[in-house]
Design an enzyme around this catalytic site. Sequence first.
Site, PDB file in Angstrom:
ATOM      1  N   ARG A   9       0.847  -1.209   0.000  1.00  0.00           N
ATOM      2  CA  ARG A   9       0.000   0.000   0.000  1.00  0.00           C
ATOM      3  C   ARG A   9       0.876   1.249   0.000  1.00  0.00           C
ATOM      4  O   ARG A   9       0.610   2.225  -0.673  1.00  0.00           O
ATOM      5  CB  ARG A   9      -0.958   0.020   1.206  1.00  0.00           C
ATOM      6  CG  ARG A   9      -1.678   1.369   1.349  1.00  0.00           C
ATOM      7  CD  ARG A   9      -2.941   1.336   2.205  1.00  0.00           C
ATOM      8  NE  ARG A   9      -2.855   0.479   3.356  1.00  0.00           N
ATOM      9  CZ  ARG A   9      -2.146   0.749   4.468  1.00  0.00           C
ATOM     10  NH1 ARG A   9      -1.478   1.869   4.579  1.00  0.00           N
ATOM     11  NH2 ARG A   9      -2.118  -0.121   5.455  1.00  0.00           N
TER      12      ARG A   9
ATOM     13  N   TYR B 139     -17.096  16.495 -14.741  1.00  0.00           N
ATOM     14  CA  TYR B 139     -17.458  15.080 -14.861  1.00  0.00           C
ATOM     15  C   TYR B 139     -18.514  14.699 -13.810  1.00  0.00           C
ATOM     16  O   TYR B 139     -18.404  15.101 -12.649  1.00  0.00           O
ATOM     17  CB  TYR B 139     -16.187  14.232 -14.698  1.00  0.00           C
ATOM     18  CG  TYR B 139     -16.448  12.757 -14.640  1.00  0.00           C
ATOM     19  CD1 TYR B 139     -16.829  12.045 -15.777  1.00  0.00           C
ATOM     20  CD2 TYR B 139     -16.356  12.050 -13.442  1.00  0.00           C
ATOM     21  CE1 TYR B 139     -17.095  10.690 -15.721  1.00  0.00           C
ATOM     22  CE2 TYR B 139     -16.610  10.695 -13.377  1.00  0.00           C
ATOM     23  CZ  TYR B 139     -16.991  10.014 -14.521  1.00  0.00           C
ATOM     24  OH  TYR B 139     -17.247   8.679 -14.451  1.00  0.00           O
TER      25      TYR B 139
ATOM     26  N   ASP C 251      -8.252  18.364 -14.273  1.00  0.00           N
ATOM     27  CA  ASP C 251      -8.513  17.026 -14.795  1.00  0.00           C
ATOM     28  C   ASP C 251      -8.150  17.046 -16.286  1.00  0.00           C
ATOM     29  O   ASP C 251      -8.811  17.690 -17.099  1.00  0.00           O
ATOM     30  CB  ASP C 251     -10.000  16.710 -14.570  1.00  0.00           C
ATOM     31  CG  ASP C 251     -10.372  15.296 -14.968  1.00  0.00           C
ATOM     32  OD1 ASP C 251      -9.736  14.736 -15.871  1.00  0.00           O
ATOM     33  OD2 ASP C 251     -11.334  14.753 -14.380  1.00  0.00           O
TER      34      ASP C 251
ATOM     35  N   LYS D 235      -9.297   5.919 -19.124  1.00  0.00           N
ATOM     36  CA  LYS D 235      -9.653   6.371 -20.468  1.00  0.00           C
ATOM     37  C   LYS D 235      -8.450   6.254 -21.411  1.00  0.00           C
ATOM     38  O   LYS D 235      -8.018   5.165 -21.695  1.00  0.00           O
ATOM     39  CB  LYS D 235     -10.211   7.798 -20.404  1.00  0.00           C
ATOM     40  CG  LYS D 235     -11.216   8.018 -19.250  1.00  0.00           C
ATOM     41  CD  LYS D 235     -12.499   7.220 -19.399  1.00  0.00           C
ATOM     42  CE  LYS D 235     -13.361   7.187 -18.142  1.00  0.00           C
ATOM     43  NZ  LYS D 235     -13.685   8.468 -17.537  1.00  0.00           N
TER      44      LYS D 235
HETATM   45  C1  PLP Z   1     -14.121   8.899 -16.278  1.00  0.00           C
HETATM   46  C2  PLP Z   1     -13.727  10.211 -15.774  1.00  0.00           C
HETATM   47  C3  PLP Z   1     -13.426  10.422 -14.420  1.00  0.00           C
HETATM   48  C4  PLP Z   1     -13.588   9.323 -13.386  1.00  0.00           C
HETATM   49  O1  PLP Z   1     -12.660   8.300 -13.565  1.00  0.00           O
HETATM   50  P1  PLP Z   1     -12.912   6.773 -13.145  1.00  0.00           P
HETATM   51  O2  PLP Z   1     -11.669   6.103 -13.568  1.00  0.00           O
HETATM   52  O3  PLP Z   1     -14.136   6.295 -13.855  1.00  0.00           O
HETATM   53  O4  PLP Z   1     -13.117   6.768 -11.671  1.00  0.00           O
HETATM   54  C5  PLP Z   1     -13.020  11.670 -14.034  1.00  0.00           C
HETATM   55  N1  PLP Z   1     -12.902  12.683 -14.904  1.00  0.00           N
HETATM   56  C6  PLP Z   1     -13.178  12.520 -16.218  1.00  0.00           C
HETATM   57  C7  PLP Z   1     -13.023  13.675 -17.135  1.00  0.00           C
HETATM   58  C8  PLP Z   1     -13.592  11.295 -16.693  1.00  0.00           C
HETATM   59  O5  PLP Z   1     -13.888  11.152 -17.991  1.00  0.00           O
END
Ligand code: PLP
Length: 388
Positions: A48, A100, A172, A197
């Site tokens: 961890r 998001y 983000d 993604k």
């Molecule tokens: C999918 C997404 C998230 C969340 O990510 P997870 O891996 O699904 O927890 C956050 N920000 C954006 C822009 C996303 O497309």
Amino acid sequence: MSTKDQKFSTKLIHAKTHVEEPFGSVNVPIYQVTTFNQQKNNRYDYSRSGNPTREALEHTVASLENGTYGFAFSSGMAAISSVLCLLKSGDEIIVSHDVYGGTFRAVTQLFTNFNIKAVFANTTDIKEVEKCITEKTKAILFETPSNPFLHVTDIKEIVRVAKEHDLFTIMDNTFMTPYLQQPLDKGVDIVVHSATKYLGGHSDVVAGVAITNSEEFAGKIGFVQNAFGAILSPNDSWLLLRGIKTLKVRLDQQQKSALELAQWLSDNSQVAEVYYPGLPSHPQHKLASEQASGYGAIISFKLKGEEVAKETLNHVVLSSVGVSLGAVESILTHPATMTHASMPLEDKEERGITGHLLRISVGLEDVEDLKEDLKQAFEKAEKAFSYK
Ligand SMILES: *Cc1c(COP(=O)(O)O)cnc(C)c1O
């Protein structure tokens, strides 16, 4: 050649992992272990707190974002929520109004329990952001381009205002990836990603990362990562390391197809509106061109009829229908009922997220096949609806 001088595609393959491997294996293996014999090493004690495979990934993503410190989490939301743990009770944070959906849920339904208040602002309008700043404001959390409308926020302007008011910035960068946009170079303090993604790229791993240049923030994020414990597993870290190597070639092709598809959609009689920063008709096309080296591969579009939009989902063959994005396969989403399902109706309406809206994450299929697939789906949807 130092890693800093390397071009992006070279870094993708040769970024320093800082993990030595006794047999000279060309990739860092999966260290599927929980604990380490402390008589034999003093670098790792418990997975961890640190694991060589995860650390290799953390150094890799840090290097790609031109950052110094990287942290890998079990999901994008784990990364974002862990970074939000830097806030304290009584603090306020300004958040992009079209953030998001999962982030919206976390800041409106989870962090509120700890007396941390999110104030939503249209971050494309810097004056509106400034108006939201109070003496309790500690940070600004934003995305650009945003989801689902691909609104572009001026990163340098947000950083300027944040610095003036002694706030820190969290961005983000999921949609653009470090290949197309480097927020840390523009002064952002902490970059987060849903690595689920584009970084992973193959719809096979859920993961998140956070990157910073600041030793102070790194210390705090590292503390939360270990204390809260939402770490990425060795196996998933390895999958991400593998996916990342092809980030550039994937995105080069996906962007090329996306631009072509966006143009095709603009010319289609069933389509009312197309949102893609690469189109000259996009209201922030110029800003998008200045602050990123590409436009990504996410397109949103509104069909003329709401029912036709929903029905289209029943007829596409090539695109997977569902949430998520950034993978080798195209994914078609109905934001109102999928990604933004948890958002109250009036918030959705205020943001223009109506049932007419569809979003496509353009994959690596041949773009002619994608057009053909959408064309037949639109036609069948129109017909099906006219019979009802
Ligand atoms: C999918 C997404 C998230 C969340 O990510 P997870 O891996 O699904 O927890 C956050 N920000 C954006 C822009 C996303 O497309």
